[in-house]
Write a protein that holds these residues in place. Sequence first.
Motif, PDB file in Angstrom:
ATOM      1  N   ILE A 256       0.852  -1.185   0.000  1.00 34.80           N
ATOM      2  CA  ILE A 256       0.000   0.000   0.000  1.00 34.80           C
ATOM      3  C   ILE A 256       0.889   1.237   0.000  1.00 34.80           C
ATOM      4  CG2 ILE A 256      -1.737   1.310   1.265  1.00 34.80           C
ATOM      5  CD1 ILE A 256      -2.761  -1.315   2.400  1.00 34.80           C
ATOM      6  N   ARG A 257       0.687   2.092  -0.974  1.00 40.90           N
ATOM      7  CA  ARG A 257       1.461   3.331  -1.064  1.00 40.90           C
ATOM      8  C   ARG A 257       0.786   4.460  -0.280  1.00 40.90           C
ATOM      9  NH1 ARG A 257       1.736   7.514  -5.025  1.00 40.90           N
ATOM     10  NH2 ARG A 257       3.755   8.565  -5.001  1.00 40.90           N
ATOM     11  N   LYS A 258      -0.540   4.528  -0.397  1.00 44.14           N
ATOM     12  CA  LYS A 258      -1.301   5.531   0.334  1.00 44.14           C
ATOM     13  C   LYS A 258      -2.754   5.078   0.434  1.00 44.14           C
ATOM     14  CE  LYS A 258      -0.347   8.781  -2.655  1.00 44.14           C
ATOM     15  NZ  LYS A 258      -0.316  10.040  -3.461  1.00 44.14           N
ATOM     16  N   VAL A 259      -3.464   5.621   1.409  1.00 39.48           N
ATOM     17  CA  VAL A 259      -4.905   5.411   1.488  1.00 39.48           C
ATOM     18  C   VAL A 259      -5.582   6.759   1.279  1.00 39.48           C
ATOM     19  CG1 VAL A 259      -4.726   3.421   3.032  1.00 39.48           C
ATOM     20  CG2 VAL A 259      -5.005   5.697   4.005  1.00 39.48           C
ATOM     21  N   GLN A 260      -6.735   6.722   0.658  1.00 38.95           N
ATOM     22  CA  GLN A 260      -7.495   7.936   0.374  1.00 38.95           C
ATOM     23  C   GLN A 260      -8.645   8.035   1.363  1.00 38.95           C
ATOM     24  OE1 GLN A 260      -8.463   6.668  -3.500  1.00 38.95           O
ATOM     25  NE2 GLN A 260      -6.393   7.003  -4.291  1.00 38.95           N
ATOM     26  N   VAL A 261      -8.798   9.207   1.954  1.00 34.74           N
ATOM     27  CA  VAL A 261      -9.908   9.437   2.873  1.00 34.74           C
ATOM     28  C   VAL A 261     -10.704  10.643   2.398  1.00 34.74           C
ATOM     29  CG1 VAL A 261      -8.700   8.404   4.835  1.00 34.74           C
ATOM     30  CG2 VAL A 261      -8.541  10.872   4.454  1.00 34.74           C
ATOM     31  N   HIS A 262     -12.011  10.578   2.555  1.00 39.62           N
ATOM     32  CA  HIS A 262     -12.894  11.686   2.218  1.00 39.62           C
ATOM     33  C   HIS A 262     -13.478  12.276   3.498  1.00 39.62           C
ATOM     34  CE1 HIS A 262     -12.540  10.351  -1.917  1.00 39.62           C
ATOM     35  NE2 HIS A 262     -13.216  11.420  -2.295  1.00 39.62           N
ATOM     36  N   HIS A 263     -13.614  13.613   3.487  1.00 38.60           N
ATOM     37  CA  HIS A 263     -14.113  14.342   4.650  1.00 38.60           C
ATOM     38  C   HIS A 263     -14.764  15.623   4.162  1.00 38.60           C
ATOM     39  CE1 HIS A 263     -10.421  16.524   3.836  1.00 38.60           C
ATOM     40  NE2 HIS A 263      -9.723  15.429   4.078  1.00 38.60           N
ATOM     41  N   LYS A 264     -15.144  16.512   5.057  1.00 37.07           N
ATOM     42  CA  LYS A 264     -15.828  17.748   4.680  1.00 37.07           C
ATOM     43  C   LYS A 264     -14.978  18.631   3.759  1.00 37.07           C
ATOM     44  CE  LYS A 264     -19.758  17.468   6.930  1.00 37.07           C
ATOM     45  NZ  LYS A 264     -21.056  17.468   6.217  1.00 37.07           N
ATOM     46  N   GLY A 265     -13.670  18.532   3.883  1.00 34.54           N
ATOM     47  CA  GLY A 265     -12.792  19.358   3.065  1.00 34.54           C
ATOM     48  C   GLY A 265     -12.475  18.752   1.708  1.00 34.54           C
ATOM     49  N   GLY A 266     -12.989  17.571   1.433  1.00 34.04           N
ATOM     50  CA  GLY A 266     -12.702  16.920   0.157  1.00 34.04           C
ATOM     51  C   GLY A 266     -11.988  15.597   0.366  1.00 34.04           C
ATOM     52  N   ARG A 267     -10.859  15.421  -0.323  1.00 33.22           N
ATOM     53  CA  ARG A 267     -10.098  14.184  -0.237  1.00 33.22           C
ATOM     54  C   ARG A 267      -8.692  14.454   0.242  1.00 33.22           C
ATOM     55  NH1 ARG A 267      -7.858  10.376  -5.078  1.00 33.22           N
ATOM     56  NH2 ARG A 267      -5.876  11.220  -4.371  1.00 33.22           N
ATOM     57  N   SER A 268      -8.185  13.574   1.084  1.00 29.06           N
ATOM     58  CA  SER A 268      -6.796  13.633   1.521  1.00 29.06           C
ATOM     59  C   SER A 268      -6.171  12.262   1.355  1.00 29.06           C
ATOM     60  CB  SER A 268      -6.687  14.065   2.987  1.00 29.06           C
ATOM     61  OG  SER A 268      -7.178  15.369   3.185  1.00 29.06           O
ATOM     62  N   ASP A 269      -4.856  12.247   1.170  1.00 17.78           N
ATOM     63  CA  ASP A 269      -4.111  10.997   1.109  1.00 17.78           C
ATOM     64  C   ASP A 269      -3.314  10.829   2.397  1.00 17.78           C
ATOM     65  OD1 ASP A 269      -5.004  10.469  -1.452  1.00 17.78           O
ATOM     66  OD2 ASP A 269      -3.331  11.534  -2.391  1.00 17.78           O
ATOM     67  N   ILE A 270      -3.358   9.629   2.957  1.00 18.42           N
ATOM     68  CA  ILE A 270      -2.564   9.292   4.139  1.00 18.42           C
ATOM     69  C   ILE A 270      -1.466   8.341   3.690  1.00 18.42           C
ATOM     70  CG2 ILE A 270      -2.573   8.320   6.461  1.00 18.42           C
ATOM     71  CD1 ILE A 270      -4.354  10.738   6.283  1.00 18.42           C
ATOM     72  N   CYS A 271      -0.216   8.752   3.910  1.00 19.44           N
ATOM     73  CA  CYS A 271       0.930   7.927   3.516  1.00 19.44           C
ATOM     74  C   CYS A 271       1.643   7.426   4.774  1.00 19.44           C
ATOM     75  CB  CYS A 271       1.907   8.735   2.658  1.00 19.44           C
ATOM     76  SG  CYS A 271       1.199   9.315   1.099  1.00 19.44           S
ATOM     77  N   ALA A 272       1.982   6.151   4.769  1.00 15.47           N
ATOM     78  CA  ALA A 272       2.660   5.557   5.928  1.00 15.47           C
ATOM     79  C   ALA A 272       3.533   4.408   5.469  1.00 15.47           C
ATOM     80  CB  ALA A 272       1.644   5.067   6.952  1.00 15.47           C
ATOM     81  N   SER A 273       4.446   4.011   6.349  1.00 10.11           N
ATOM     82  CA  SER A 273       5.278   2.841   6.056  1.00 10.11           C
ATOM     83  C   SER A 273       4.489   1.560   6.269  1.00 10.11           C
ATOM     84  CB  SER A 273       6.528   2.850   6.948  1.00 10.11           C
ATOM     85  OG  SER A 273       7.317   3.991   6.690  1.00 10.11           O
ATOM     86  N   VAL A 274       3.654   1.539   7.333  1.00 10.30           N
ATOM     87  CA  VAL A 274       2.857   0.360   7.661  1.00 10.30           C
ATOM     88  C   VAL A 274       1.441   0.809   7.985  1.00 10.30           C
ATOM     89  CG1 VAL A 274       2.616  -1.637   9.185  1.00 10.30           C
ATOM     90  CG2 VAL A 274       4.895  -0.806   8.589  1.00 10.30           C
ATOM     91  N   TYR A 275       0.479   0.012   7.540  1.00 14.53           N
ATOM     92  CA  TYR A 275      -0.937   0.312   7.771  1.00 14.53           C
ATOM     93  C   TYR A 275      -1.546  -0.797   8.624  1.00 14.53           C
ATOM     94  CZ  TYR A 275      -0.170   3.534   3.906  1.00 14.53           C
ATOM     95  OH  TYR A 275       0.327   4.542   3.093  1.00 14.53           O
ATOM     96  N   VAL A 276      -2.455  -0.396   9.514  1.00 20.50           N
ATOM     97  CA  VAL A 276      -3.195  -1.352  10.328  1.00 20.50           C
ATOM     98  C   VAL A 276      -4.672  -1.212   9.988  1.00 20.50           C
ATOM     99  CG1 VAL A 276      -3.815  -2.102  12.650  1.00 20.50           C
ATOM    100  CG2 VAL A 276      -1.495  -1.272  12.192  1.00 20.50           C
ATOM    101  N   ASP A 277      -5.259  -2.282   9.467  1.00 17.46           N
ATOM    102  CA  ASP A 277      -6.681  -2.285   9.148  1.00 17.46           C
ATOM    103  C   ASP A 277      -7.460  -2.659  10.402  1.00 17.46           C
ATOM    104  OD1 ASP A 277      -9.285  -2.732   8.285  1.00 17.46           O
ATOM    105  OD2 ASP A 277      -8.690  -3.663   6.391  1.00 17.46           O
ATOM    106  N   ALA A 278      -8.046  -1.649  11.030  1.00 17.32           N
ATOM    107  CA  ALA A 278      -8.873  -1.857  12.221  1.00 17.32           C
ATOM    108  C   ALA A 278     -10.304  -1.409  11.941  1.00 17.32           C
ATOM    109  CB  ALA A 278      -8.284  -1.098  13.406  1.00 17.32           C
ATOM    110  N   THR A 279     -10.721  -1.534  10.688  1.00 19.00           N
ATOM    111  CA  THR A 279     -12.056  -1.080  10.285  1.00 19.00           C
ATOM    112  C   THR A 279     -13.163  -2.018  10.725  1.00 19.00           C
ATOM    113  OG1 THR A 279     -11.888  -2.202   8.144  1.00 19.00           O
ATOM    114  CG2 THR A 279     -11.116   0.094   8.257  1.00 19.00           C
ATOM    115  N   GLY A 280     -12.822  -3.189  11.224  1.00 21.85           N
ATOM    116  CA  GLY A 280     -13.825  -4.173  11.596  1.00 21.85           C
ATOM    117  C   GLY A 280     -14.250  -5.026  10.426  1.00 21.85           C
ATOM    118  N   ASP A 281     -14.536  -4.396   9.304  1.00 25.92           N
ATOM    119  CA  ASP A 281     -14.987  -5.116   8.118  1.00 25.92           C
ATOM    120  C   ASP A 281     -13.858  -5.443   7.147  1.00 25.92           C
ATOM    121  OD1 ASP A 281     -17.694  -4.945   8.946  1.00 25.92           O
ATOM    122  OD2 ASP A 281     -17.790  -2.896   8.200  1.00 25.92           O
ATOM    123  N   GLY A 282     -12.618  -5.135   7.520  1.00 30.42           N
ATOM    124  CA  GLY A 282     -11.493  -5.401   6.628  1.00 30.42           C
ATOM    125  C   GLY A 282     -11.535  -4.561   5.375  1.00 30.42           C
TER     126      GLY A 282
END
Length: 448
Positions: free
Chosen positions: A135-161
């Motif tokens: 994973i290079r980045k994850v995209q998130v949407h919010h009131k301001g539009g879209r942002s990219d979150i970049c990290a070395s390691v990601y943890v999926d804690a969404t519950g639904d995977g």
Amino acid sequence: MNISQHYDVAVLGGGPAGITAALSAARAGARTIIVERYGYLGGMSTLAMVYPWMTFHAPSGEQVIHGTAQEIVDQLIKRKASPGHLRDTIGFVYSVTPYEAEAYKVLANEMLQEAGVDLLFHSLVTGVEMDDKAIRKVQVHHKGGRSDICASVYVDATGDGDVAYMAGAEWEQGNKDNKVQPMTMKFRMKGVSLEEVKQYMKEHPEQFYEKTMIDELDQYPLTSVMGFYKQWKEANLSIPREGILFFAGPREDEVLVNVSRVSGLDPTQVEGLTQGEIEGRKQVMELENFFQKSVPGFQNSYVSHVGTQIGIRESRRIMGEYTLTGQDVLDARKFEDVIARSAYPIDIHNPEGKGITANFIKEDGIYDIPYRSLVPRGMPNLLLAGRCISTTHEAQATARLTPSCMAIGQAAGTAAAIASKGNYRTSDVPMAELHRQLIEHNANLGFN
């Protein structure tokens, strides 16, 4: 907070597993962000009112979950927002842990901020950008539009995977017919006379699951009730259950009701969730009327709060390097790469109608959760935390419980920090170092 910076660890999802994952990663020295789609943390514990936490203990009374999960309980006790671990008066498990959800929300914020975690609320993960299998980045949407979150390691804690799913990970769902456990709309009722409930239980023990423990009602606080079978049968409600299940507290005159049941819908599809929310809230009104008219102690009660969203027991299970099975659980299997232990029995609510299947664990009543079940196949910088880890339908029915998810989250966050600092693939995190750090932070691995 500057979310355009590069993080060491990004935790996606702010439920019990996400909270402990972010805390552990930050405390291990990783620059960490936690992303949550609602305006507060706590996941199913706050959004869907999953209450109380159960169980931190084995049938013998041995506490098997410590670490960050116990630290949270200790802090809630200090704030008079939890009495700590209480004996379960149903007798299904050894202990339950009541807590004030609003206090838990505030405590989680404060603990994460103190650890240096960046908090990002009202932000929904909507996509991932890949670099081969990473994973290079994850995209998130919010009131301001879209942002990219970049990290070395990601943890999926969404519950639904959700993150793993978007990244193309292998996954399964439900039983052999792909049907998942039912959803439940939980709610609180106030104005309840628990003394009247206890008196009725003593006079009519045959009407309750926990009849063998009714003689002990004067020794322990009433924490949970399963029964009122006669009243339920006579009412002939539309809900496919055999009786009532509710949990006392945290206030003297209130209970949390876990009775509604919405079956046959897919919680990963918007149509299923929409229909589930509509049906679940309809059932709450039906149940309020039933309790007031038919259940001793509830004559003056009323619904005081309903979950923000319907509670989800089961959805996607991401396939990892090892899939924990129901047989592993029942055999109390131990693993060299253990990262958490649990003593909750296999508890499957029938995906297609009435009934609950409970299977209890052999030997000491404790099984290990292996690190490999947190590592998605072929995903070098992703870890899983919470109910979406790699299990079978049967094993998921125990690993999904909140204390287990908290312990899994602590391990996932610690491993993510080690991987980011050492530039390891998540599958190559040195187990000796992971064990050392988990034990240093009071995790119970069975050999410390």
